[in-house]
Design an enzyme around this catalytic site. Structure first.
Site, mmCIF file in Angstrom:
data_model
loop_
_atom_site.group_PDB
_atom_site.id
_atom_site.type_symbol
_atom_site.label_atom_id
_atom_site.label_comp_id
_atom_site.label_asym_id
_atom_site.label_seq_id
_atom_site.Cartn_x
_atom_site.Cartn_y
_atom_site.Cartn_z
ATOM 1 N N ASP A 75 0.907 -1.152 0.000
ATOM 2 C CA ASP A 75 0.000 0.000 0.000
ATOM 3 C C ASP A 75 0.943 1.197 0.000
ATOM 4 O O ASP A 75 1.560 1.510 1.028
ATOM 5 C CB ASP A 75 -0.867 0.014 1.261
ATOM 6 C CG ASP A 75 -1.804 1.204 1.273
ATOM 7 O OD1 ASP A 75 -1.408 2.284 0.789
ATOM 8 O OD2 ASP A 75 -2.942 1.075 1.755
ATOM 9 N N HIS A 76 1.111 1.850 -1.149
ATOM 10 C CA HIS A 76 2.217 2.805 -1.256
ATOM 11 C C HIS A 76 2.058 4.008 -0.320
ATOM 12 O O HIS A 76 3.022 4.694 -0.019
ATOM 13 C CB HIS A 76 2.452 3.235 -2.711
ATOM 14 C CG HIS A 76 1.482 4.253 -3.226
ATOM 15 N ND1 HIS A 76 0.231 3.925 -3.652
ATOM 16 C CD2 HIS A 76 1.582 5.592 -3.386
ATOM 17 C CE1 HIS A 76 -0.405 5.018 -4.056
ATOM 18 N NE2 HIS A 76 0.408 6.054 -3.900
ATOM 19 N N HIS A 96 -5.757 2.950 1.219
ATOM 20 C CA HIS A 96 -5.003 4.133 1.661
ATOM 21 C C HIS A 96 -5.678 4.886 2.819
ATOM 22 O O HIS A 96 -5.041 5.196 3.818
ATOM 23 C CB HIS A 96 -4.808 5.111 0.502
ATOM 24 C CG HIS A 96 -4.205 4.486 -0.727
ATOM 25 N ND1 HIS A 96 -3.282 3.469 -0.660
ATOM 26 C CD2 HIS A 96 -4.373 4.737 -2.043
ATOM 27 C CE1 HIS A 96 -2.915 3.128 -1.900
ATOM 28 N NE2 HIS A 96 -3.572 3.880 -2.746
HETATM 29 C C1 BG6 Z 1 -3.455 4.470 -6.366
HETATM 30 C C2 BG6 Z 1 -4.806 4.495 -7.009
HETATM 31 O O1 BG6 Z 1 -3.376 3.442 -5.422
HETATM 32 O O2 BG6 Z 1 -3.212 5.712 -5.723
HETATM 33 C C3 BG6 Z 1 -4.921 5.645 -7.982
HETATM 34 O O3 BG6 Z 1 -5.036 3.270 -7.681
HETATM 35 C C4 BG6 Z 1 -4.555 6.942 -7.320
HETATM 36 O O4 BG6 Z 1 -6.225 5.719 -8.539
HETATM 37 C C5 BG6 Z 1 -3.222 6.825 -6.601
HETATM 38 O O5 BG6 Z 1 -4.487 7.943 -8.319
HETATM 39 C C6 BG6 Z 1 -2.943 8.067 -5.772
HETATM 40 O O6 BG6 Z 1 -1.651 7.993 -5.260
HETATM 41 P P1 BG6 Z 1 -0.851 9.319 -4.888
HETATM 42 O O7 BG6 Z 1 0.407 8.818 -4.284
HETATM 43 O O8 BG6 Z 1 -0.667 10.081 -6.145
HETATM 44 O O9 BG6 Z 1 -1.724 10.058 -3.910
#
Ligand code: BG6
Length: 504
Positions: A183-184, A246
């Site tokens: 989960d980045h 997230h």
């Molecule tokens: C991803 C989603 O996990 O996170 C995307 O699949 C989203 O739809 C993205 O745009 C958002 O990540 P960040 O790091 O740009 O907030």
């Protein structure tokens, strides 16, 4: 970055020619290389159908140039990095690919005269995850429990049943400790700092509870639409794509109890406790606790943009939500009756990820009405992106002879405090996979508990078509129903950009 893991590592990327590999994985590995975060004996093996090593290296050089946090300073640095990139061609369904990979690993172990850590990064569509996992297992590439690691991107299943089924299949081949579910958001510097902020300081813990906190708002707003991902997104929607993972993870970071130690299982246990304590939504409570929206045409940076249903890959009658807001309660001693309001959406007015802790008002107002009419209760604003900062808003006396109060702020900005640039989330996460630290990754029970939270909403939304969608214009702050969610409790969403307008 400390090069504190010396064990030789082979980093295998399934789907090496894909978008994630280009935008995130190669730039992250390159940054780790520059910052000496990779072991001396290291190599990347790209696995894909069509491949030719020289054009591939060239392609990755362009990717690094475009997406990397740090530029390629000189040719030698790039060629040293590029010399670590290898390629194995083949079909993911073909056993031959895996026996080639096995031979490659064995040859490297012989050359380096040591056992290597093998990371299998599945940067592939969810439909082939199970098949690759099984093929790795059949080829005996999952058997070294301490060395073989598999990394799975989200979406981890489409609902609670498919996620449980995927887990069941994965754990036939891998032990839980070998599985790294990414989960980045958990790799973002500002998100990790929440742990430091809460548990590295004695100041906040005594007031971090229902006695002092009125409610919590978590916003993850995106300016972009679905871009080229309409095909995937239309079967997913904001609840699955953002909230199940997230936003619930952010909620866990805010609400979790202090772990006894900074140990992967200890931290994850505390997070699971939060997810399990979330009051289950029911078909009766969903309508007043969950709001969905879909963007129609509007504007972005002054330019007209199409509505969601006009985007590439999207069904023109789509019922998929591009916006979701939820009100949740965490039923435990610390948080009983404190609402957590979560919202996320695409094509909103600005890109901002933010947590606001809204404290209760002072118990007694001693100032004359004229002095105090603008008094707002304290707020702690934690900006995750694009700004990286923590701001405490408090009341101060305006200079002058009279007694007038107004809101002032104490700010902590990453950029001002620390001169070095923050690593990208993927740098942190890839490093952690290589050293085998699962703290920032989702464990199976976390995944399951997060699905349990959103399942009642998914079920109600699937049963009831949303006739009013599209219900917000691209470039706005979302559907008006999201305001009702808070208005029914006598509250309102704080403008995510408010803290940049001082003394409002
Ligand atoms: C991803 C989603 O996990 O996170 C995307 O699949 C989203 O739809 C993205 O745009 C958002 O990540 P960040 O790091 O740009 O907030």
């Amino acid at each position: 970055m400390l090069n504190n893991h010396k064990q030789p590592t082979i980093f295998c990327i399934f789907g090496a020619g894909g978008d994630l590999s280009k935008r995130k994985l190669f730039p992250a590995l390159f940054n780790l290389f520059i910052d000496k975060g990779l072991p001396e004996r290291f190599c990347i093996v790209g696995l894909a159908r069509d491949c030719d090593i020289d054009p591939f290296r060239k392609h990755m050089r362009e990717a690094v140039q475009t997406f990397s946090r740090q530029a390629i300073k000189d040719e030698k640095t790039w060629s040293d990095f590029a010399s670590k990139i290898e390629f194995i061609c083949g079909e993911f369904g073909d056993g031959e690919l895996y026996s080639e990979l096995g031979k490659f690993i064995a040859a490297k172990e012989k050359e380096w005269d040591e056992k290597v850590v093998r990371v299998y990064y599945l940067s592939v569509p969810p439909s082939v995850v199970e098949m690759i996992s099984q093929n790795l297992d059949k080829a005996h590439l999952s058997k070294e429990r301490k060395l073989d690691r598999i990394v799975i991107e989200k979406p981890f299943g489409r609902d609670i049943d498919s996620s449980a089924e995927l887990n069941r299949k994965l754990t036939q081949a891998w032990q839980e400790k070998q599985i790294f579910r990414i989960d980045h958001y958990l790799g973002k510097e500002t998100v990790q700092n929440l742990l430091a902020f809460r548990f590295g300081n004695a100041l906040y813990e005594p007031i971090w509870n229902r006695q002092f906190i009125d409610h919590v708002q978590i916003t993850v707003a995106e300016e972009v639409g679905v871009e080229k991902r309409g095909g995937y997104y239309d079967h997913s929607g904001a609840l699955r794509d953002m909230i199940q993972n997230h936003l619930l993870q952010l909620l866990c970071m805010v609400a979790m109890e202090p772990p006894v130690s900074f140990n992967a299982d200890e931290v994850r246990n505390k997070k699971v406790d939060v997810l399990k304590a979330i009051r289950p939504l029911t078909p009766e409570t969903v309508p007043t606790s969950a709001i969905r929206g879909q963007y129609g045409e509007g504007s972005n940076c002054g330019k007209p943009v199409p509505g969601y249903r006009e985007e590439e890959g999207v069904d023109p009658h789509s019922q998929t939500e591009t916006y979701a807001a939820l009100k949740l309660y965490v039923d435990n001693w610390r948080w009983q009756d404190v609402p957590f309001y979560l919202r996320t959406g695409k094509r909103l007015e600005a890109r901002v990820s933010q947590i606001i802790i809204a404290f209760r008002p002072v118990p007694h107002q001693m100032f004359p009405l004229t002095a105090a009419e603008t008094i707002e209760p304290n707020r702690l604003v934690i900006n995750i992106q694009p700004e990286e900062e923590i701001i405490l808003r408090f009341q101060a006396k305006e200079p002058g002879t009279g007694m007038y109060l107004r809101t002032a702020s104490m700010d902590f900005r990453y950029q001002d405090e620390f001169k070095t640039a923050s690593p990208e989330a993927y740098e942190t996460l890839l490093f952690d996979v290589m050293v085998g630290d699962g703290t920032l990754f989702m464990r199976d029970d976390q995944e399951h508990a997060a699905w349990q939270v959103v399942t009642p909403v998914l079920e109600v939304w699937e049963r009831t078509p949303a006739f009013s969608m599209p219900n917000y214009a691209a470039g706005s702050w979302g559907p008006s129903g999201a305001n009702t969610l808070l208005a029914q409790d006598g509250r309102n969403w704080f403008s995510p950009l408010w803290q940049r307008t001082p003394f409002k």
